[in-house]
Design an enzyme around this catalytic site. Structure first.
Site, PDB file in Angstrom:
ATOM      1  N   ASP A 197       0.919  -1.258  -0.091  1.00 23.87           N
ATOM      2  CA  ASP A 197      -0.050   0.072  -0.191  1.00 23.87           C
ATOM      3  C   ASP A 197       0.853   1.324  -0.082  1.00 23.87           C
ATOM      4  OD1 ASP A 197      -1.974   2.095   0.443  1.00 23.87           O
ATOM      5  OD2 ASP A 197      -2.862   0.914   2.010  1.00 23.87           O
TER       6      ASP A 197
ATOM      7  N   HIS B 294      -8.918  -1.144  -8.221  1.00 21.52           N
ATOM      8  CA  HIS B 294      -8.492   0.060  -7.185  1.00 21.52           C
ATOM      9  C   HIS B 294      -7.549   0.994  -7.866  1.00 21.52           C
ATOM     10  CE1 HIS B 294      -8.880   2.198  -3.606  1.00 21.52           C
ATOM     11  NE2 HIS B 294      -7.353   2.137  -3.450  1.00 21.52           N
TER      12      HIS B 294
END
Length: 421
Positions: A235, A329
C-alpha cells in the site's frame, strides 16, 4: 524542501534529555523511581555510570523548525496517534494562541529527546529513550475559525467534504477544532508525547476523539519495502515522492497562495476506514488481486513488471480482457483517470479489538496530504464512490479535514502567523 536544524529561541534554556533525567531527577523524582523493588538501584546506577549509546532507532531525530511541519513528508513511523480537540466554551483567540505556544514548546522539546515542560509531574514513561523519529503535527478544523473569531481568515479549501455513498460516519469521531498527529518509532515515546500534549490542553480544549495506529517497525524486513495494509496488500507504491518535480506543488500550499498564512502548509484528510477482513479473507487470492489490480506477493501491477513499474491501463490479456479490471482499485485511483489528482498518503493501520459479531474492528487510519483537498482527495473519492471493487470490503466510519499551517520558524510557534497576523 528545506528544514532547519531544531534549536531553541535565544534566551530559552536547553532542557535535560529524558535519559539524563533518570539520574538527575533528585528528590522530586525519587518517589517515582522507587516504584518497584529495583527503583532506587536504577536511579543510583544512572547517576554514576556513563549512559550507553542509543540504538539507531532511538537516536533518529526529526527537526521541529522548518518550512513545513514535521510528520508530512517524513517516512511514516511504526506508532501513531491521531487526536482531535474542541475548544472550551469560554476559549477565544488569545487562549488558543497560548495553547499553540505551549504545544509548540512541548513538541520542540520532545522531538529533541528532552523532557517536556512541567517535567516534575511527568510519568517518565519515555525516560530511557531517545527521540525515536518523533514528529508532532498540528492542524485547525473548520470550526476553529468560528470559535476564535477568525472566520474571515478561514481557507476556502476547508469547505466541508461532500457526502459519499460509502460513508457511515460517526459524528463523535469526526471533525474537531484542533488536531494533532503524533508519530514515533517507539511506542512509549509516542504515548509520552500524546499524554504531554493532552495535559497541556487542560482548561483550554477537551479531547473530541483519539485513534491509535501502527506500521511495520524499522528493520523488520531484510531491506526497506513499501508497507502492507491489514488486507496484506502493498500500500503506497504510487505515492508522490519528495524527489518528484511536482511534489511540492501537489502536497504543499505555495508562498503567495490564499491565505498567505498557509504558505508551506498542507491539508490533511483523515478517514477511519474499517476493513471487512472476514469477508476479504474468504475471497480467493486471484480475486483479491483483481480487486486491487496488483499481485499480493510483490505489489507488481497485473499489467506486468515489478512493483514500481507504471500500471499499463491499456494492456489486455490473451482473452482480450483488460489486464487491470475496469473497477480495480489501482485503475480507479490512478491520477491519469482523475485529471491528475494526487495526494500523499501517510496512513496507519489500527486494531481496536473485536466487534460483537466476532469480526475484528480493524483497518486503516487514512491520512492524505495535499495542497488543495478539492483538487486532491475529493475527485478521487468521488470516482471511488462510483465504481471501486474494493468498496464492498471497507466502511468509512469517521472523517475530518484540517488546515495544517507551514512549519514554525526559529522563535515562532505553530500557527502564529494566523493567530497573531
Amino acid at each position: 524542501m528545506k528544514d532547519h536544524h531544531a534549536t531553541r529561541p535565544a534566551g530559552e534554556p536547553t532542557g535535560p534529555s529524558r535519559r539524563r533525567l533518570l539520574g538527575t531527577a533528585g528528590a522530586a523524582g525519587a518517589a517515582g523511581l522507587a516504584f518497584g523493588a529495583a527503583g532506587g538501584a536504577l536511579g543510583t546506577a544512572a547517576a554514576t555510570e556513563r549512559p550507553t549509546a542509543l540504538s539507531s532507532v532511538g537516536a533518529a531525530r526529526r527537526p521541529f523548525h522548518g518550512v513545513h511541519q514535521p510528520g508530512i513528508a517524513d517516512p511514516a513511523q511504526a506508532h501513531g496517534h491521531l487526536i482531535a480537540f474542541d475548544l472550551a466554551a469560554d476559549t477565544g483567540r488569545t487562549e488558543a494562541a497560548a495553547l499553540l505556544r505551549r504545544w509548540s514548546r512541548a513538541a520542540r522539546a520532545l522531538m529533541a529527546g528532552e523532557a517536556p515542560p512541567g517535567r516534575l509531574h511527568d510519568t517518565g514513561i519515555a525516560l530511557d529513550a531517545g527521540p525515536s523519529s518523533l514528529t508532532v503535527t498540528f492542524g485547525f478544523g473548520r470550526t476553529f475559525f468560528d470559535r476564535t473569531g477568525l472566520t474571515a481568515r478561514r481557507p476556502a479549501a476547508l469547505e466541508p467534504l461532500p457526502p459519499f455513498s460509502s460513508d457511515e460516519l460517526d459524528p463523535k469521531r469526526s471533525n474537531g477544532d484542533l488536531w494533532i498527529q503524533v508519530g514515533a518509532d517507539d511506542s512509549p515515546v509516542a504515548f509520552h508525547a500524546l499524554r504531554a500534549l493532552q495535559r497541556e490542553a487542560a482548561g483550554t480544549a477537551r479531547v473530541r476523539w483519539q485513534m491509535t495506529g501502527f506500521n511495520r517497525s524499522p528493520g523488520a524486513t531484510a531491506s526497506p519495502r513499501t508497507a502492507r495494509n491489514l488486507m496484506g496488500q502493498v500500500d503506497g507504491t504510487n505515492n508522490p515522492r519528495p524527489t518528484d518535480e511536482d511534489f511540492e506543488r501537489r502536497v504543499f500550499v505555495p508562498a503567495g497562495g490564499d491565505p498567505e498564512w498557509m504558505a508551506g502548509g498542507s491539508y490533511a484528510v483523515v478517514r477511519r476506514i474499517r476493513m471487512l477482513l472476514d469477508a476479504w479473507e474468504e475471497v480467493p487470492l486471484a480475486e483479491q488481486e483483481k480487486v486491487i489490480g496488483r499481485r499480493r506477493s510483490d505489489g507488481a501491477p497485473l499489467s506486468g513488471g515489478t512493483e514500481t513499474t507504471p500500471v499499463d491501463l491499456d494492456k489486455r490479456n490473451a482473452d482480450g480482457e483488460p489486464a487491470v479490471a475496469a473497477d480495480a482499485h489501482v485503475r480507479v485511483t490512478a491520477p491519469e483517470t482523475n485529471g491528475g489528482a494526487a495526494m500523499l498518503r501517510r496512513s496507519f493501520s489500527y486494531h481496536d479489538g473485536f466487534r460483537d459479531d466476532g469480526a475484528p474492528d480493524a483497518g486503516l487510519l487514512f491520512v492524505a496530504w495535499q495542497a488543495d483537498p478539492l483538487r486532491g482527495f475529493v475527485p478521487v473519492q468521488r470516482k471511488l464512490d462510483r465504481g471501486d471493487a474494493l468498496s464492498r470490503f471497507i466502511r468509512h466510519e469517521a472523517s475530518a479535514l484540517f488546515a495544517v499551517p507551514g512549519g514554525a520558524r526559529e522563535g515562532e510557534y505553530v500557527g502564529q502567523r494566523l493567530l497573531e497576523g
